[in-house]
Design a protein around this motif. Structure first.
Motif, PDB file in Angstrom:
ATOM      1  N   UNK A 117       0.814  -1.214   0.000  1.00 37.95           N
ATOM      2  CA  UNK A 117       0.000   0.000   0.000  1.00 37.95           C
ATOM      3  C   UNK A 117       0.851   1.269   0.000  1.00 37.95           C
ATOM      4  N   UNK A 118       0.315   2.279  -0.661  1.00 36.00           N
ATOM      5  CA  UNK A 118       0.871   3.627  -0.646  1.00 36.00           C
ATOM      6  C   UNK A 118      -0.300   4.608  -0.595  1.00 36.00           C
ATOM      7  N   UNK A 119      -0.085   5.841  -0.120  1.00 35.48           N
ATOM      8  CA  UNK A 119      -1.196   6.809  -0.037  1.00 35.48           C
ATOM      9  C   UNK A 119      -1.806   7.077  -1.416  1.00 35.48           C
ATOM     10  N   UNK A 120      -3.151   7.182  -1.464  1.00 35.00           N
ATOM     11  CA  UNK A 120      -3.835   7.393  -2.747  1.00 35.00           C
ATOM     12  C   UNK A 120      -4.005   8.867  -3.109  1.00 35.00           C
ATOM     13  N   UNK A 121      -4.057   9.744  -2.140  1.00 33.96           N
ATOM     14  CA  UNK A 121      -4.122  11.197  -2.337  1.00 33.96           C
ATOM     15  C   UNK A 121      -5.323  11.648  -3.182  1.00 33.96           C
ATOM     16  N   UNK A 122      -6.417  10.905  -3.127  1.00 31.69           N
ATOM     17  CA  UNK A 122      -7.567  11.277  -3.964  1.00 31.69           C
ATOM     18  C   UNK A 122      -8.188  12.600  -3.532  1.00 31.69           C
ATOM     19  N   UNK A 123      -8.035  12.955  -2.260  1.00 35.68           N
ATOM     20  CA  UNK A 123      -8.601  14.215  -1.792  1.00 35.68           C
ATOM     21  C   UNK A 123      -7.774  15.423  -2.232  1.00 35.68           C
ATOM     22  N   UNK A 124      -6.597  15.173  -2.794  1.00 42.41           N
ATOM     23  CA  UNK A 124      -5.762  16.259  -3.296  1.00 42.41           C
ATOM     24  C   UNK A 124      -6.046  16.574  -4.763  1.00 42.41           C
ATOM     25  N   UNK A 125      -7.000  15.872  -5.354  1.00 43.12           N
ATOM     26  CA  UNK A 125      -7.373  16.145  -6.733  1.00 43.12           C
ATOM     27  C   UNK A 125      -6.786  15.165  -7.726  1.00 43.12           C
ATOM     28  N   UNK A 126      -7.257  15.206  -8.980  1.00 45.23           N
ATOM     29  CA  UNK A 126      -6.871  14.223  -9.984  1.00 45.23           C
ATOM     30  C   UNK A 126      -5.369  14.138 -10.259  1.00 45.23           C
ATOM     31  N   UNK A 127      -4.691  15.271 -10.414  1.00 46.59           N
ATOM     32  CA  UNK A 127      -3.269  15.221 -10.764  1.00 46.59           C
ATOM     33  C   UNK A 127      -2.457  14.536  -9.676  1.00 46.59           C
ATOM     34  N   UNK A 128      -2.702  14.908  -8.429  1.00 43.97           N
ATOM     35  CA  UNK A 128      -1.982  14.286  -7.319  1.00 43.97           C
ATOM     36  C   UNK A 128      -2.322  12.800  -7.212  1.00 43.97           C
ATOM     37  N   UNK A 129      -3.595  12.450  -7.442  1.00 39.05           N
ATOM     38  CA  UNK A 129      -4.024  11.057  -7.327  1.00 39.05           C
ATOM     39  C   UNK A 129      -3.402  10.187  -8.407  1.00 39.05           C
TER      40      UNK A 129
END
Length: 348
Positions: A35-47
């Motif tokens: 597992x690694x952080x998904x960062x979906x709350x940071x928006x599409x580019x970060x995700x």
């Protein structure tokens, strides 16, 4: 393709990405969560960047070089199209405006420079359950899966392949309406779903349903229960542990969920007549006694004809935390192996 060829599967979630590697001859090279952080709350580019990091990370864990990867499988929570375009209304995980109508599959494909195959997470878990259960017979069998979580996901598999539907919305089993006469207790209000429907499966079978529909009712039938002193969201999450310990209120809630799944599978029996019915998600991520009790209750309330009962099996989705990544890896492998489509039987 030779035996050194691999595909990578990436399961995208609200907080983490889980990745796996599958060889061309069907062997998974990791037997645990990577597992690694998904960062979906940071928006599409970060995700999308985080998905690429998950891809690189699992290759590093397995020691596989990038040039051996033929394709990538990606799953995300729905709703999304069959091509991996997030719904124009967004979704629970993809609530920011930038996600609405976003082509997450295409974005990852451009980022990695590799073909990317997409399924929603319910379909991915369903595909994995199907292939593990049937093994070498998978391409000659059919199944229906219900994946219980915050909502209710699902998947239909026919001859070893996911039935996606014209718009990619097939298998959205949570929003199938079911008869409630055998599900609800006398005087129990008709449950409502976050989608706006009344009396669909998700309005009974989901963590959200426990919080908003089932627990408020059953607390009126068990005055003084210790869960009454908890905040509703926390109380809903605690119900599963109470159920494992045999608490009467919790078992009433899960008995209702089992009856609702039985009603859903009864519809499936008359609509697709599958060889197998699978249940996955948090409701069965419990101890063995509770899992066995719950699955037996689902089967008891699934009304099959004698001919169907002789052939059908009921089982749990295996390797639950890894099922999504493994399912989309299987889909990517199938796409890599696929032969050219046969010519039409009827010409112009």
């Amino acid at each position: 393709m030779d035996s050194a060829t691999v595909v990578v599967g990436i399961d995208n979630g609200g907080t983490a990405n889980n990745a796996t590697v599958l060889t061309f001859d069907g062997r998974f090279l990791v037997d645990r969560l990577v597992e690694t952080p998904s960062r979906v709350q940071d928006g599409p580019q970060a995700a999308v960047a985080a998905m690429a990091e998950a891809f690189d990370g699992v290759l590093a864990v397995t020691g596989v070089t990038r040039d051996r990867v033929a394709a990538v499988g990606l799953d995300t929570p729905g709703p999304a199209s069959a091509d991996g375009v997030i719904s124009s209304k967004g979704s629970t995980n993809f609530s920011q405006p930038a996600w609405r109508g976003y082509d997450v599959r295409g974005a990852l494909e451009r980022r990695l420079g590799l073909p990317v195959v997409y399924h929603n997470d319910g379909n991915a878990a369903a595909l994995y359950a199907h292939h593990v259960h049937f093994g070498t017979d998978a391409m000659r069998r059919s199944s229906v899966s219900a994946i219980v979580g915050t909502g209710l996901g699902g998947g239909l598999v026919e001859n070893g392949r996911v039935v996606s539907g014209a718009a990619g919305m097939a298998g959205e089993l949570g929003h199938v309406h079911i008869p409630l006469t055998t599900v609800l207790a006398p005087g129990q209000p008709v449950p409502t779903c976050a989608c706006g429907f009344d009396g669909d499966v998700e309005s009974v079978v989901s963590l959200t349903a426990i919080e908003h529909n089932l627990l408020p009712y059953w607390l009126t039938r068990f005055p003084g229960h210790s869960l009454a002193g908890e905040a509703p969201e926390r109380a809903a999450k605690l119900v599963r542990g109470y159920g494992e310990r045999g608490d009467e209120l919790a078992r009433e809630i899960f008995a209702q969920q089992a009856r609702a799944l039985g009603a859903l599978f009864t519809i499936a029996a008359n609509f697709t007549d599958p060889h197998a019915y699978f249940v996955g998600g948090g409701v069965v991520e419990t101890d063995a006694e509770f899992r066995d009790w719950f699955l037996a209750a689902v089967r008891e309330h699934t009304r099959l004809r004698v001919e169907q009962a002789a052939l059908a099996t009921f089982a749990l989705v295996p390797d639950r935390d890894m099922a999504g990544a493994r399912g989309v890896a299987l889909a990517a492998l199938e796409a890599v192996r696929a032969l050219p489509a046969p010519p039409p039987l009827v010409g112009d």
